[in-house]
Write a protein that holds these residues in place. Structure first.
Motif, PDB file in Angstrom:
ATOM      1  N   TYR A  21      27.925  41.081 -17.517  1.00 21.24           N
ATOM      2  CA  TYR A  21      27.822  41.764 -18.799  1.00 21.24           C
ATOM      3  C   TYR A  21      28.222  40.860 -19.957  1.00 21.24           C
ATOM      4  N   VAL A  22      29.336  40.171 -19.828  1.00 27.37           N
ATOM      5  CA  VAL A  22      29.775  39.320 -20.931  1.00 27.37           C
ATOM      6  C   VAL A  22      28.809  38.155 -21.125  1.00 27.37           C
ATOM      7  N   SER A  23      28.136  37.738 -20.038  1.00 30.50           N
ATOM      8  CA  SER A  23      27.121  36.692 -20.165  1.00 30.50           C
ATOM      9  C   SER A  23      25.952  37.195 -20.983  1.00 30.50           C
ATOM     10  N   VAL A  69      42.045  27.434 -24.071  1.00 30.76           N
ATOM     11  CA  VAL A  69      40.976  26.483 -23.735  1.00 30.76           C
ATOM     12  C   VAL A  69      39.604  27.141 -23.695  1.00 30.76           C
ATOM     13  N   TRP A  70      39.571  28.446 -23.487  1.00 29.13           N
ATOM     14  CA  TRP A  70      38.317  29.201 -23.537  1.00 29.13           C
ATOM     15  C   TRP A  70      38.478  30.314 -24.572  1.00 29.13           C
ATOM     16  N   PRO A  71      38.421  29.988 -25.851  1.00 27.87           N
ATOM     17  CA  PRO A  71      38.747  30.968 -26.897  1.00 27.87           C
ATOM     18  C   PRO A  71      37.785  32.156 -26.994  1.00 27.87           C
ATOM     19  N   GLU A  72      36.566  31.991 -26.510  1.00 23.07           N
ATOM     20  CA  GLU A  72      35.630  33.118 -26.555  1.00 23.07           C
ATOM     21  C   GLU A  72      36.058  34.184 -25.558  1.00 23.07           C
ATOM     22  N   LEU A  73      36.028  35.439 -25.994  1.00 22.26           N
ATOM     23  CA  LEU A  73      36.423  36.554 -25.134  1.00 22.26           C
ATOM     24  C   LEU A  73      35.592  36.571 -23.858  1.00 22.26           C
ATOM     25  N   SER A  74      34.318  36.241 -23.983  1.00 22.72           N
ATOM     26  CA  SER A  74      33.422  36.262 -22.828  1.00 22.72           C
ATOM     27  C   SER A  74      33.784  35.199 -21.805  1.00 22.72           C
ATOM     28  N   ASN A 112      41.630  48.447 -14.836  1.00 25.69           N
ATOM     29  CA  ASN A 112      41.034  49.777 -14.686  1.00 25.69           C
ATOM     30  C   ASN A 112      40.679  50.472 -15.989  1.00 25.69           C
ATOM     31  N   HIS A 113      41.203  49.973 -17.120  1.00 22.53           N
ATOM     32  CA  HIS A 113      40.958  50.661 -18.387  1.00 22.53           C
ATOM     33  C   HIS A 113      40.333  49.766 -19.453  1.00 22.53           C
ATOM     34  N   LEU A 114      40.896  48.575 -19.640  1.00 21.87           N
ATOM     35  CA  LEU A 114      40.412  47.714 -20.720  1.00 21.87           C
ATOM     36  C   LEU A 114      38.966  47.300 -20.508  1.00 21.87           C
ATOM     37  N   THR A 115      38.518  47.257 -19.274  1.00 19.85           N
ATOM     38  CA  THR A 115      37.128  46.893 -18.985  1.00 19.85           C
ATOM     39  C   THR A 115      36.132  47.906 -19.546  1.00 19.85           C
ATOM     40  N   LYS A 116      36.605  49.090 -19.915  1.00 16.51           N
ATOM     41  CA  LYS A 116      35.710  50.091 -20.507  1.00 16.51           C
ATOM     42  C   LYS A 116      35.169  49.634 -21.857  1.00 16.51           C
ATOM     43  N   LEU A 117      35.832  48.620 -22.437  1.00 15.20           N
ATOM     44  CA  LEU A 117      35.319  48.063 -23.691  1.00 15.20           C
ATOM     45  C   LEU A 117      33.903  47.515 -23.526  1.00 15.20           C
ATOM     46  N   PHE A 118      33.561  47.139 -22.305  1.00 14.60           N
ATOM     47  CA  PHE A 118      32.270  46.514 -22.063  1.00 14.60           C
ATOM     48  C   PHE A 118      31.210  47.516 -21.624  1.00 14.60           C
ATOM     49  N   GLU A 119      31.518  48.795 -21.771  1.00 13.79           N
ATOM     50  CA  GLU A 119      30.553  49.837 -21.465  1.00 13.79           C
ATOM     51  C   GLU A 119      29.911  50.331 -22.755  1.00 13.79           C
ATOM     52  N   ASP A 120      28.625  50.572 -22.706  1.00 15.97           N
ATOM     53  CA  ASP A 120      27.892  51.149 -23.843  1.00 15.97           C
ATOM     54  C   ASP A 120      28.132  50.387 -25.142  1.00 15.97           C
ATOM     55  N   ASP A 121      28.313  49.067 -25.033  1.00 17.75           N
ATOM     56  CA  ASP A 121      28.409  48.187 -26.207  1.00 17.75           C
ATOM     57  C   ASP A 121      29.611  48.473 -27.093  1.00 17.75           C
ATOM     58  N   ILE A 170      41.180  36.310 -16.860  1.00 15.37           N
ATOM     59  CA  ILE A 170      42.400  37.116 -16.865  1.00 15.37           C
ATOM     60  C   ILE A 170      42.219  38.365 -16.012  1.00 15.37           C
ATOM     61  N   TYR A 171      41.036  38.960 -16.085  1.00 18.15           N
ATOM     62  CA  TYR A 171      40.731  40.114 -15.232  1.00 18.15           C
ATOM     63  C   TYR A 171      40.877  39.734 -13.763  1.00 18.15           C
ATOM     64  N   CYS A 172      40.360  38.586 -13.402  1.00 15.41           N
ATOM     65  CA  CYS A 172      40.431  38.115 -12.017  1.00 15.41           C
ATOM     66  C   CYS A 172      41.882  37.930 -11.570  1.00 15.41           C
ATOM     67  N   VAL A 173      42.680  37.274 -12.395  1.00 16.21           N
ATOM     68  CA  VAL A 173      44.084  37.048 -12.053  1.00 16.21           C
ATOM     69  C   VAL A 173      44.820  38.375 -11.901  1.00 16.21           C
ATOM     70  N   GLU A 174      44.598  39.291 -12.848  1.00 18.79           N
ATOM     71  CA  GLU A 174      45.310  40.568 -12.806  1.00 18.79           C
ATOM     72  C   GLU A 174      44.836  41.446 -11.657  1.00 18.79           C
ATOM     73  N   SER A 175      43.579  41.262 -11.218  1.00 18.31           N
ATOM     74  CA  SER A 175      43.107  41.969 -10.025  1.00 18.31           C
ATOM     75  C   SER A 175      43.891  41.506  -8.805  1.00 18.31           C
ATOM     76  N   LEU A 176      44.184  40.215  -8.743  1.00 21.53           N
ATOM     77  CA  LEU A 176      44.978  39.682  -7.638  1.00 21.53           C
ATOM     78  C   LEU A 176      46.422  40.184  -7.703  1.00 21.53           C
TER      79      LEU A 176
END
Length: 262
Positions: free
Chosen positions: A15-17, A114-119, A60-69, A125-131
């Motif tokens: 989605y971010v891509s 080092v990767w300033p773009e949110l995408s 579980n919650h912040l990822t909802k930002l990427f739903e429905d634009d 960070i999502y990956c790390v926090e999932s772990l």
């Protein structure tokens, strides 16, 4: 079979891509009105990497930002410091959940730098926090391979001391919050903290948006009202180590030990 966090990570990256492709598309999209930066709603998340409630909120919650634009009307700012303390020498850092939390906070600070773009930095960070949720956070480096990222940039940030400088910047930023934060996750919408109603952040974003093109996600939340629920608050409190904090730290340590034996 892939785990649910892994599936969500793949979908998030896709989605971010697409967001990146859309933002750099040809003039064929010029007729589509997009919110100006001044119209966007600022959303700040002040957190620490090993607070279980912060991890849960991100995954579980912040990822909802990427739903429905919905992300199109939001300026998201992540601040990985939380309840961390600086000792009187202004050099020694003490984290609420131990030294490894200090390390992961710095890793995530470096990723944002080092990767300033949110995408780019949010999927990491999502990956790390999932772990963290899976109690496998010491395997955080696997996120490089999962996301096809070059580890050198973050490694250089950590080894050069720049990560420590970033820590101090986030410390100053968190210390300057008005009103001061009381716990994490501390979610702020357009300068106003949401306190214990932070999981309801989307309804606050939609109410705060002053533009003329609401994303579809806002229709889902337009009728949601803040409801105070009589429950133990899902937060890690600032400077307070309750029995719940102690039990969580014991559980995290035991699970890490068991995972290391496997």
């Amino acid at each position: 079979m892939a785990s649910m966090p892994t599936i969500k990570l793949v979908l998030l990256v896709c989605y971010v891509s697409l967001l990146c492709l859309a933002s750099s598309s040809s003039p064929d999209l010029s007729g589509i009105s997009k919110p100006s930066s001044s119209q966007k709603v600022s959303l700040g998340l002040y957190y620490e990497s090993l607070c279980p409630y912060c991890s849960s909120f991100i995954v579980n919650h912040l990822t909802k930002l990427f739903e429905d634009d919905l992300i199109s009307i939001v300026d998201l700012h992540l601040s990985p410091w939380g309840n961390t303390k600086l000792r009187s020498d202004n050099d020694t850092v003490v984290c609420q959940h131990g030294a490894y939390e200090c390390f992961l906070d710095t890793v995530e600070a470096c990723a944002i730098d080092v990767w300033p773009e949110l995408s780019d930095h949010f999927p990491f960070i999502y990956c790390v926090e999932s772990l963290v949720i899976e109690h496998k956070y010491k395997k955080w480096e696997t996120c490089y391979e999962k996301l096809n990222l070059n580890s050198k940039h973050v490694s250089d940030c950590l080894s050069s001391g720049h990560g420590k400088e970033l820590q101090l910047q986030y410390a100053a930023e968190t210390s300057a919050l008005e009103p001061p934060h009381k716990y994490v996750p501390w979610v702020v919408v357009d300068g106003q903290p949401l306190y214990e109603d932070y999981e309801n952040f989307i309804s606050y974003i939609c109410k705060a948006y002053k533009g003329n093109k609401l994303p579809g996600a806002c229709a889902k939340y337009s009728s949601i009202r803040s409801v105070k629920v009589n429950r133990f608050p899902l937060v890690c409190r600032n400077g307070v180590y309750t029995m719940w904090d102690l039990l969580e730290r014991i559980k995290t340590s035991l699970l890490s030990f068991v995972t290391g034996l496997l």
